[in-house]
Design a protein around this motif. Structure first.
Motif, PDB file in Angstrom:
ATOM      1  N   PHE A  66       0.817  -1.209   0.000  1.00 24.47           N
ATOM      2  CA  PHE A  66       0.000   0.000   0.000  1.00 24.47           C
ATOM      3  C   PHE A  66       0.856   1.267   0.000  1.00 24.47           C
ATOM      4  N   ILE A  98       4.609   2.616  -3.843  1.00 21.36           N
ATOM      5  CA  ILE A  98       3.880   2.595  -5.108  1.00 21.36           C
ATOM      6  C   ILE A  98       4.799   3.020  -6.248  1.00 21.36           C
ATOM      7  N   GLU A 130       0.936   4.785 -10.735  1.00 20.50           N
ATOM      8  CA  GLU A 130      -0.184   4.767  -9.788  1.00 20.50           C
ATOM      9  C   GLU A 130      -0.288   6.096  -9.047  1.00 20.50           C
ATOM     10  N   ARG A 157      -3.687   8.372  -9.225  1.00 22.54           N
ATOM     11  CA  ARG A 157      -4.451   8.675  -8.010  1.00 22.54           C
ATOM     12  C   ARG A 157      -4.255  10.114  -7.535  1.00 22.54           C
ATOM     13  N   ILE A 167      -1.721  11.724  -6.346  1.00 18.43           N
ATOM     14  CA  ILE A 167      -0.974  11.928  -5.111  1.00 18.43           C
ATOM     15  C   ILE A 167       0.142  12.924  -5.391  1.00 18.43           C
ATOM     16  N   LEU A 210       4.931   6.500   0.222  1.00 23.22           N
ATOM     17  CA  LEU A 210       3.885   7.434   0.622  1.00 23.22           C
ATOM     18  C   LEU A 210       4.224   8.027   1.991  1.00 23.22           C
ATOM     19  N   GLU A 241      -5.969  12.186  -2.071  1.00 25.86           N
ATOM     20  CA  GLU A 241      -5.184  11.392  -1.128  1.00 25.86           C
ATOM     21  C   GLU A 241      -6.078  10.756  -0.064  1.00 25.86           C
ATOM     22  N   TYR A 264      -7.436   7.638  -1.477  1.00 28.01           N
ATOM     23  CA  TYR A 264      -6.482   6.520  -1.453  1.00 28.01           C
ATOM     24  C   TYR A 264      -6.350   5.943  -0.045  1.00 28.01           C
ATOM     25  N   LEU A 275      -9.094   3.650   0.753  1.00 29.67           N
ATOM     26  CA  LEU A 275      -8.882   2.314   0.185  1.00 29.67           C
ATOM     27  C   LEU A 275      -8.112   1.442   1.180  1.00 29.67           C
ATOM     28  N   TYR A 304      -1.652   6.227   9.009  1.00 26.42           N
ATOM     29  CA  TYR A 304      -0.884   6.215   7.764  1.00 26.42           C
ATOM     30  C   TYR A 304       0.424   7.003   7.876  1.00 26.42           C
TER      31      TYR A 304
END
Length: 315
Positions: free
Chosen positions: A85, A88, A92, A96, A98, A136, A146, A149, A152, A171
């Protein structure tokens, strides 16, 4: 491994790893492969690990040599709690939305590092191949994209994982400066050390070595020394052995490795070790002959002799 007490002598039997292709057909054949190693009980009492001793790897003290902890600090790499996760690739991240500022250059697989020097061009090649090499690292308020994501990850149950459940917010990423030197966690044969010329971060695929000296010359020379035959032979007394010849270093194991005291060796010796590192790197990527390694081995011995003759650091 078995240990039998006979007065003050302890005898151990060590069996080298076997695979299906070389597995013995009978118990008698299996027993014949054990290697016997008698050791003084006093030696075992002083030792932190017995297994390397029974495999014949005894660390010998050398004048002018010190433990790696004298010259550097060691730590494990970054533990994300969910590599799939948090690490990345560029495609991607773009898909997304980011923000690039929330991504840190990072190596997550030892297989992505092929030599003893990891350069910026090596990292750029990973980006071009769309490898997972962006970590990340959301700091502050995330954007709407963000947040999506992160949602998710929540649906995947990540916030309940042990490491992540103890972080606020879940996170948030471990903060770790890029290490000038990486140490391979696993290996067969010699364990590899890499000079992180690119200055990128790494996950737990590598341990981190932070030399006390901030001089890149010293970091390069230390990397060359760590890959030398004399240092590697001594390091085997501190590794953990597994089946099939697999070896593993823990961060604390690294601290005990003996290296020449480069802090007091002559500057010209340190400089020459630094210069030879690139040639050692080329030799690993495109093996040719062992001349470079022999030169490094000789310089490592010389550095130890110089350090023994000059016990105080020259300013």
């Amino acid at each position: 491994m078995r240990k039998v007490m006979e007065s003050h002598i302890v005898t151990g039997w060590h069996l080298q790893g076997v695979d299906f292709a070389t597995a013995p057909a009978t118990l008698a054949e299996l027993a014949s492969r054990f290697i016997s190693m008698p050791l003084q009980s006093s030696t075992l009492i002083r030792a932190g690990k017995w297994e390397p001793l029974f495999r014949g790897h005894v660390a010998h003290e050398r004048n002018g040599w010190v433990t790696l902890s004298t010259l550097a600090k060691t730590r494990r790499g970054i533990a994300t709690g969910a590599n799939d996760f948090f690490l990345i690739n560029a495609s991607e991240a773009k898909a997304r939305n980011i923000r690039p500022v929330m991504l840190l250059p990072c190596v997550g697989r030892a297989a992505n590092v092929s030599g003893h020097v990891f350069s910026r061009s090596d990292y750029d090649a990973l980006v071009q191949a769309d490898a997972k090499c962006l970590l990340l690292n959301i700091v502050g308020a995330p954007t709407e994209a963000e947040v999506a994501y992160l949602a998710l990850g929540e649906r995947q149950g990540l916030r309940d994982r042990y490491l992540l459940a103890n972080r606020q917010p879940w996170y948030s990423m471990e903060q770790r400066n890029p290490a000038p030197i990486w140490a391979a966690v696993f290996g067969r044969g010699d364990l590899g050390f890499v000079y992180n010329e690119a200055g990128v971060r790494s996950l737990t695929n590598f341990h981190c070595v932070y030399p006390d000296s901030e001089d890149p010359l010293m970091a390069r020379a230390l990397t060359a020394a760590l890959n030398s035959t004399p240092v590697q032979e001594g390091a085997r007394a501190h590794i953990r052995g597994y089946g099939g010849g697999l070896m593993k270093f823990e961060p604390n194991d690294l601290k005990s490795i003996s290296v020449p005291n480069l802090a007091v060796a002559r500057q010209q010796t340190v400089r020459r070790l630094s210069e030879l590192l690139n040639q050692l790197d080329e030799h690993k990527r495109l093996p040719a002959n062992s001349e470079i390694r022999c030169q490094i081995d000789e310089l490592v011995i010389t550095a130890g002799e110089e350090a023994a003759a000059r016990p105080t650091k020259l300013l």
